[in-house]
Write a protein that holds these residues in place. Structure first.
Motif, PDB file in Angstrom:
ATOM      1  N   GLY A 177      32.235  88.572 102.335  1.00  0.00           N
ATOM      2  CA  GLY A 177      31.900  88.806 103.688  1.00  0.00           C
ATOM      3  C   GLY A 177      33.076  89.599 104.592  1.00  0.00           C
ATOM      4  N   ILE A 178      34.403  89.662 103.709  1.00  0.00           N
ATOM      5  CA  ILE A 178      35.368  90.285 104.675  1.00  0.00           C
ATOM      6  C   ILE A 178      35.395  91.605 104.663  1.00  0.00           C
ATOM      7  CG2 ILE A 178      37.985  89.955 104.697  1.00  0.00           C
ATOM      8  CD1 ILE A 178      37.851  87.315 103.657  1.00  0.00           C
ATOM      9  N   VAL A 179      35.515  92.280 103.650  1.00  0.00           N
ATOM     10  CA  VAL A 179      36.050  93.702 103.587  1.00  0.00           C
ATOM     11  C   VAL A 179      34.845  94.320 104.609  1.00  0.00           C
ATOM     12  CG1 VAL A 179      36.059  95.716 102.108  1.00  0.00           C
ATOM     13  CG2 VAL A 179      36.930  93.371 101.357  1.00  0.00           C
ATOM     14  N   GLN A 209      24.278 102.778 102.058  1.00  0.00           N
ATOM     15  CA  GLN A 209      24.636 101.299 102.187  1.00  0.00           C
ATOM     16  C   GLN A 209      25.894 100.915 101.582  1.00  0.00           C
ATOM     17  OE1 GLN A 209      22.859  98.558 104.216  1.00  0.00           O
ATOM     18  NE2 GLN A 209      22.468 100.421 105.139  1.00  0.00           N
ATOM     19  N   LEU A 210      26.399 102.124 101.223  1.00  0.00           N
ATOM     20  CA  LEU A 210      27.998 101.836 100.353  1.00  0.00           C
ATOM     21  C   LEU A 210      28.699 102.766 101.111  1.00  0.00           C
ATOM     22  CD1 LEU A 210      26.583 102.613  96.614  1.00  0.00           C
ATOM     23  CD2 LEU A 210      27.202 100.363  97.640  1.00  0.00           C
ATOM     24  N   GLU A 211      30.182 102.227 101.055  1.00  0.00           N
ATOM     25  CA  GLU A 211      31.185 103.118 101.748  1.00  0.00           C
ATOM     26  C   GLU A 211      32.235 103.266 100.519  1.00  0.00           C
ATOM     27  OE1 GLU A 211      31.960 104.252 104.678  1.00  0.00           O
ATOM     28  OE2 GLU A 211      30.062 103.740 105.928  1.00  0.00           O
ATOM     29  N   PRO A 219      35.434 105.255  90.829  1.00  0.00           N
ATOM     30  CA  PRO A 219      34.907 105.177  91.792  1.00  0.00           C
ATOM     31  C   PRO A 219      35.065 103.558  92.588  1.00  0.00           C
ATOM     32  CG  PRO A 219      32.956 105.413  90.995  1.00  0.00           C
ATOM     33  CD  PRO A 219      33.952 105.605  90.064  1.00  0.00           C
ATOM     34  N   THR A 220      35.485 103.338  93.838  1.00  0.00           N
ATOM     35  CA  THR A 220      35.723 102.238  94.379  1.00  0.00           C
ATOM     36  C   THR A 220      34.717 102.107  95.562  1.00  0.00           C
ATOM     37  OG1 THR A 220      37.802 102.719  95.312  1.00  0.00           O
ATOM     38  CG2 THR A 220      37.933 101.354  93.591  1.00  0.00           C
ATOM     39  N   LYS A 221      33.954 101.369  95.962  1.00  0.00           N
ATOM     40  CA  LYS A 221      32.905 101.382  96.805  1.00  0.00           C
ATOM     41  C   LYS A 221      32.819 100.084  97.488  1.00  0.00           C
ATOM     42  CE  LYS A 221      30.449 105.296  94.829  1.00  0.00           C
ATOM     43  NZ  LYS A 221      29.042 105.626  94.632  1.00  0.00           N
ATOM     44  N   VAL A 222      32.409  99.791  98.801  1.00  0.00           N
ATOM     45  CA  VAL A 222      32.313  98.612  99.600  1.00  0.00           C
ATOM     46  C   VAL A 222      30.629  98.551  99.641  1.00  0.00           C
ATOM     47  CG1 VAL A 222      32.574  97.077 101.583  1.00  0.00           C
ATOM     48  CG2 VAL A 222      34.316  98.546 100.796  1.00  0.00           C
ATOM     49  N   ILE A 223      30.239  97.299  99.258  1.00  0.00           N
ATOM     50  CA  ILE A 223      28.711  97.123  99.493  1.00  0.00           C
ATOM     51  C   ILE A 223      28.654  96.595 100.784  1.00  0.00           C
ATOM     52  CG2 ILE A 223      26.749  95.426  98.733  1.00  0.00           C
ATOM     53  CD1 ILE A 223      27.879  95.580  96.091  1.00  0.00           C
ATOM     54  N   VAL A 255      33.711 100.359  90.735  1.00  0.00           N
ATOM     55  CA  VAL A 255      34.095  99.122  91.145  1.00  0.00           C
ATOM     56  C   VAL A 255      33.437  98.910  92.514  1.00  0.00           C
ATOM     57  CG1 VAL A 255      36.023  97.643  91.802  1.00  0.00           C
ATOM     58  CG2 VAL A 255      36.112  98.782  90.012  1.00  0.00           C
ATOM     59  N   TYR A 256      32.501  97.717  92.549  1.00  0.00           N
ATOM     60  CA  TYR A 256      32.160  97.580  93.921  1.00  0.00           C
ATOM     61  C   TYR A 256      32.750  96.184  94.504  1.00  0.00           C
ATOM     62  CZ  TYR A 256      28.215 100.539  92.302  1.00  0.00           C
ATOM     63  OH  TYR A 256      27.425 101.538  91.910  1.00  0.00           O
TER      64      TYR A 256
END
Length: 323
Positions: free
Chosen positions: A267-269, A117-119, A299-303, A262-263
């Motif tokens: 709602g946008i990303v 569930q992470l990108e 690391p930078t990840k999108v939730i 960093v997560y």
């Protein structure tokens, strides 16, 4: 073993989400999800009461994450007319009940979001497990928090209002954006640019810089047009949005020492994922002069998990119930 059923909520400027939480094998499990626009109920208390009425097993306590600062157990939502206090919530039979900042909840929830569930937006797969993680992101507003961790495994969430720190321009175009927005706001915060309404501010400023007119008045139209045609003026706006988000995320990583990662939430990303992956986001994240190598290790990840804040609220709720 904790067999309690607890209420968890995530209330933003636009939507309210609720669930009941149980602890299964040491991990919070969410059931009976419900989401509705904030405008559905005149008062926040009526919305919570309606949710509880629909629960087969009534929650005995809980934690509700809210979009704004919590002061003395009360909240006046930054981007919503709703107001609520812990004392009012107790009249619904919730004892104990706690209000926390929504990004504080995300800080607790981010480390337990399943990997699928992470990108990734760049950097190594994993950060230092003993170091702070930062959570930030644009939605109706711009939220910031961190989960401070030490070598002994202790954790402490750090709520903040970092989205209201000053906007830091990173090149001449952004200098000009700042100049234009100062005519309207006097003091220009990050949230004036990096959120839904901020996207519209940026689009209008860039149109003025380019000497063209724009009649767009809906941020969703900007993102839709940008995704359909990245080479359009809307595409240029969204690319600038991603670049500034990367720069801000890097500043927050430096400020909090977030070598754990960093997560990106909000709602946008998640809606613009292919676009932001191709954008200057990571380049601007790492562009920190003498600290470039330091940034490359983060690391930078999108939730992508829709209920990460509810997971975090559940962690706090069960810790509270065991105290």
């Amino acid at each position: 073993m904790n067999d309690k059923t607890l209420l968890v909520g995530d209330v933003g400027g636009t939507n309210a989400r609720f669930a009941v939480a149980r602890m299964v094998d040491g991990k919070p499990v969410l059931d009976h999800h419900e989401s509705f626009p904030a405008e559905t109920y005149p008062t926040f208390l009526e919305g919570v009461a309606a949710f509880i009425d629909g629960c087969e097993v009534k929650p005995t306590g809980g934690v509700i994450a809210v979009a704004g600062p919590v002061t003395d157990g009360a909240i006046d939502l930054t981007n919503s007319p709703w107001q609520v206090s812990e004392a009012e919530l107790q009249t619904l039979g919730l004892k104990p009940v706690k209000l926390i900042n929504d990004f504080e909840a995300l800080a607790w929830g981010a480390p337990i979001v399943p990997e699928d569930q992470l990108e990734s937006l760049g950097g190594p797969v994993d950060g230092d497990p003993h170091c702070t993680v930062a959570v930030l992101g644009p939605g109706t507003g711009f939220g910031v928090s961190a989960l401070v961790r030490d070598a002994a495994g202790k954790e402490m969430a750090m709520p903040s209002e970092g989205g209201h720190a000053c906007f830091p321009p990173g090149d001449p175009v952004e200098d000009e954006i700042l100049r234009i927005l100062r005519r309207r706001y006097d003091r220009v915060s990050i949230e004036r640019l990096i959120c839904g309404p901020g996207l519209l501010n940026m689009h209008r400023a860039l149109a003025e810089i380019d000497g063209r007119e724009t009649h767009i008045d809906d941020p969703a139209q900007i993102t839709a047009t940008a995704l359909a045609d990245p080479n359009s003026p809307c595409g240029a706006t969204l690319a600038r949005f991603c670049a500034i988000l990367g720069a801000v995320a890097g500043d927050i990583a430096l400020t909090t020492g977030a070598r754990g990662g960093v997560y990106i939430a909000g709602g946008i990303v998640p809606r613009i994922l292919p676009f932001i992956k191709a954008s200057p986001f990571r380049q601007r994240f790492e562009r920190k002069g003498r600290f470039k190598e330091y940034m490359q290790d983060i690391p930078t990840k999108v939730i992508m998990h829709k209920h990460a804040a509810l997971l975090g609220a559940a962690r706090v709720a069960f810790a509270q119930s065991e105290a």
